[in-house]
Design a protein around this motif. Structure first.
Motif, PDB file in Angstrom:
ATOM      1  N   ASN A 102       0.830  -1.199   0.000  1.00  0.00           N
ATOM      2  CA  ASN A 102       0.000   0.000   0.000  1.00  0.00           C
ATOM      3  C   ASN A 102       0.868   1.254   0.000  1.00  0.00           C
ATOM      4  OD1 ASN A 102      -1.972   1.923   0.296  1.00  0.00           O
ATOM      5  ND2 ASN A 102      -2.881   1.045   2.146  1.00  0.00           N
ATOM      6  N   GLN A 103       0.877   1.976  -1.122  1.00  0.00           N
ATOM      7  CA  GLN A 103       1.686   3.183  -1.207  1.00  0.00           C
ATOM      8  C   GLN A 103       1.164   4.290  -0.296  1.00  0.00           C
ATOM      9  OE1 GLN A 103       3.249   4.285  -5.142  1.00  0.00           O
ATOM     10  NE2 GLN A 103       2.122   2.559  -5.988  1.00  0.00           N
ATOM     11  N   ASP A 149       0.326   3.587   2.756  1.00  0.00           N
ATOM     12  CA  ASP A 149       0.623   3.107   4.107  1.00  0.00           C
ATOM     13  C   ASP A 149       2.063   2.608   4.166  1.00  0.00           C
ATOM     14  OD1 ASP A 149       0.144   2.560   6.752  1.00  0.00           O
ATOM     15  OD2 ASP A 149      -0.878   0.651   6.396  1.00  0.00           O
ATOM     16  N   ASN A 180      -2.249  -3.630   1.450  1.00  0.00           N
ATOM     17  CA  ASN A 180      -3.501  -2.871   1.441  1.00  0.00           C
ATOM     18  C   ASN A 180      -4.701  -3.652   1.951  1.00  0.00           C
ATOM     19  OD1 ASN A 180      -3.497  -4.634  -0.746  1.00  0.00           O
ATOM     20  ND2 ASN A 180      -4.721  -3.279  -2.038  1.00  0.00           N
ATOM     21  N   TRP A 228      -9.179   0.126   9.861  1.00  0.00           N
ATOM     22  CA  TRP A 228      -7.912  -0.605   9.735  1.00  0.00           C
ATOM     23  C   TRP A 228      -7.300  -0.893  11.108  1.00  0.00           C
ATOM     24  CZ3 TRP A 228      -8.532   4.257   7.305  1.00  0.00           C
ATOM     25  CH2 TRP A 228      -8.017   5.347   8.000  1.00  0.00           C
ATOM     26  N   ALA A 284      -6.270   4.853   2.268  1.00  0.00           N
ATOM     27  CA  ALA A 284      -6.009   5.234   0.883  1.00  0.00           C
ATOM     28  C   ALA A 284      -5.578   6.697   0.833  1.00  0.00           C
ATOM     29  CB  ALA A 284      -7.258   5.017   0.019  1.00  0.00           C
TER      30      ALA A 284
END
Length: 607
Positions: free
Chosen positions: A34-35, A37, A69, A198, A246
């Motif tokens: 996940n870019q 995160d 992600n 999350w 996101a």
């Protein structure tokens, strides 16, 4: 069946504000790194599987982490990580086995990226053959390196406890740890879903140091599942997933710039603000972040040497931050107006907020003393005078004659008028100290009484040449009071629109007011690197505002001391407690002493 899968994906997909609400279905999700995160210095290739951290210069000492992600809330799933290559780094001061490390495991979605295996909510197994949890490590499995594939297996169905284990190149290494996934433990199984969803799931997590890896979440990625465990991607079909955070649109992001003197409480305020607003997922940019990424445990020569790398690391992180839409807090002194404008210019579409932490002088002294006791570090007096001389309170865009970029300015302790009053007083005292002179002081016990000041420690925070080592009077006034902690109740005095440690930065374009300097026993004091040495003629030099005591190391290793004892009298003290200057004794020079390599003044470093 297709409609059920579609409904599931619409339920869990995050929207542009990082909340888990339905939005239009686009396609079936794919498990990738996940870019949104990962650390700012972590790179994810276009396939979403290959990842690595920056490794040039100071980044070679930094750990860099990323999560996937897709997280799980129940079931038995596994994912793999193949060590592709090592990044070549010049780290002669570090053991080879400590230069290249991969740690992989799981963490809850709200846990710190750089602390895999160091918290209650994360577990990690690294290439040195250690398993870590809650800052405790134990021998586990075997070492691994380039070419090896490690598979991490999570069993959340075990009763009464869940478990985590690993395999290396297809060989099972055994269960590493049993843990409680219920509300009494990690809070992901049989637990209510948090508002930030999350926080209620476990995600694959890698933490790297000069290593390139390729993740495996599905059979198509090359994963060979351990017997009894499904590929991580299967959790999507099993409807056991929670999506990670996101990216937001830049217009919905904000950058908060802390403004204040060293030790004024900026980092304390910033960390509390981050803790109180987890939904914002702030990235805190400052010295503490970089030192945490380097995981330094000592304050010796190596620490001093690595502090030279901090400025370069910070500049790269700030550049990358401007193009990655998140919320940021820039935790530096930020007192130079031109420097503030230079840093904020790339954040054109962000909401820009200045938070000014300006305690009264007495409280500031208390905080300086506290930081000195905790860290043993000080700000060199010359650097501190530079900061005060160039300190300009920020203005919002809608204020008269303002050319800054702030949508809003908040004063969280003293108001703008009170802060300006104390700042003017400090600058006035600096000017009076520099332009006045008095008779030579005599020897007295007061020379030794100054030794406890936080600005007198012999070790500079930056670890470089300490121009102000020794015993000094305090630059901050001493007539003050103190609350028990930093006040987060703010006075909003400037507002255009939008919502709402410490570094020391020098603006290359700033000019210090012409304050005459006294000649030192080994030559003149270093001046701002952009100023010529002749800016302050020695013939017009005034005295230093503190008793003089320095230690010099010659080539033979001996220390030479020059002390000018003094006695303070009521007439020699300024209105806010700063001792007035006295005449200096004649210059004394040490022919074999070189204050800098090549006798070239160095620019002050970040704090």
């Amino acid at each position: 069946m297709a409609s059920t899968k579609r409904q599931l994906w619409e339920e869990w997909i995050p929207n542009s504000t990082n909340t888990m609400t339905p939005r239009h279905f686009v396609s079936s999700p794919r498990v990738v790194l996940n870019q949104a995160d990962c650390d700012l210095d972590f790179n994810v290739e276009s396939d979403g599987l290959v990842g690595y951290g920056l490794h040039d210069q100071g980044f070679a000492y930094c750990w860099s982490g990323a999560r996937a992600n897709v997280g799980i809330t129940t079931g038995r799933y596994c994912f793999g990580c193949k060590i592709v290559s090592l990044q070549q780094v010049p780290m002669e001061d570090t053991d080879f086995e400590e230069r290249h490390i991969c740690r992989l495991g799981i963490s809850r979605g709200d846990d710190m990226l750089g602390e895999l295996g160091e918290t209650k909510y994360s577990f990690g197994y690294d290439g040195t053959g250690k398993f870590s949890h809650e800052e405790k490590s134990s021998d586990y499995g075997k070492r691994f390196g380039v070419g090896d594939t490690i598979v991490c297996c999570i069993d959340l169905e075990g009763k009464p406890m869940a478990s985590i284990g690993f395999s290396k190149n297809g060989k099972w290494l055994g269960t590493a740890l049993h843990f409680f996934p219920s509300p009494l433990g990690l809070g992901v199984v049989d637990s209510p879903v948090e508002d930030l969803q999350w926080k209620s799931a476990l995600f694959p997590h890698v933490l790297l140091k000069n290593v390139v890896v390729k993740m495996q979440f599905s059979l198509e990625d090359g994963l060979v599942p351990q017997e009894g465990f499904k590929p991580w991607a299967s959790a999507i079909e099993d409807r056991n997933i929670i999506m990670g955070p996101a990216f937001s649109d830049q217009s919905n992001c904000e950058v908060i710039m802390m403004v204040g003197l060293p030790a004024s409480g900026k980092t304390t305020w910033a960390e509390k603000w981050v803790e109180e607003h987890p939904e914002k997922r702030y990235a805190l940019l400052g010295t503490k972040l970089i030192l945490d990424k380097m995981k330094l445990n000592d304050c010796g020569e190596r620490f001093d040497r690595l502090m030279d790398q901090v400025t370069g690391v910070f500049n790269v992180l700030l550049t990358r931050a401007a193009i990655i839409p998140r919320n940021y807090i820039i935790d530096q002194t930020n007192v130079h107006k031109n420097a503030r404008k230079h840093k904020l210019k790339p954040f054109a579409d962000y909401q820009k907020i200045a938070v000014v932490v300006f305690p009264n002088p007495e409280e500031l002294k208390v905080r300086c003393d506290k930081r000195f006791k905790e860290t043993g570090k000080k700000v060199p007096p010359d650097s501190l005078k530079n900061i005060i001389a160039n300190y300009v309170l920020p203005k919002s865009m809608d204020m008269p004659n303002s050319d800054e970029y702030f949508d809003q300015v908040k004063f969280v302790e003293l108001s703008r008028d009170e802060s300006q009053m104390y700042l003017d007083q400090m600058k006035q005292d600096l000017t009076s100290i520099s332009n006045s002179s008095s008779s030579q002081l005599q020897c007295s016990d007061s020379f030794h009484s100054l030794a406890g000041s936080p600005l007198q420690n012999q070790e500079s925070f930056t670890g470089g040449v300490n121009h102000g080592q020794g015993i000094h009077s305090q630059i901050y006034p001493s007539n003050y009071r103190m609350p028990s902690q930093v006040n987060t109740n703010v006075h909003v005095v400037d507002q255009h629109h939008g919502s709402m440690n410490s570094f020391f930065e020098v603006d290359p374009g700033s000019q210090i007011p012409p304050v005459p300097r006294a000649p030192s026993p080994c030559g003149r004091y270093p001046i701002n690197r952009n100023e010529a040495n002749e800016a302050f003629p020695i013939s017009n030099a005034a005295t230093m505002p503190f008793d003089y005591h320095r230690s010099y190391n010659d080539n033979s290793g001996f220390q030479r001391h020059l002390q000018t004892p003094s006695s303070a009298t009521p007439d020699s003290v300024s209105p806010i407690g700063i001792p007035k200057p006295s005449l200096r004794p004649p210059d004394i020079s040490f022919p074999d002493y070189k204050p800098y390599p090549g006798n070239t003044p160095q620019r002050p470093r970040y704090y």
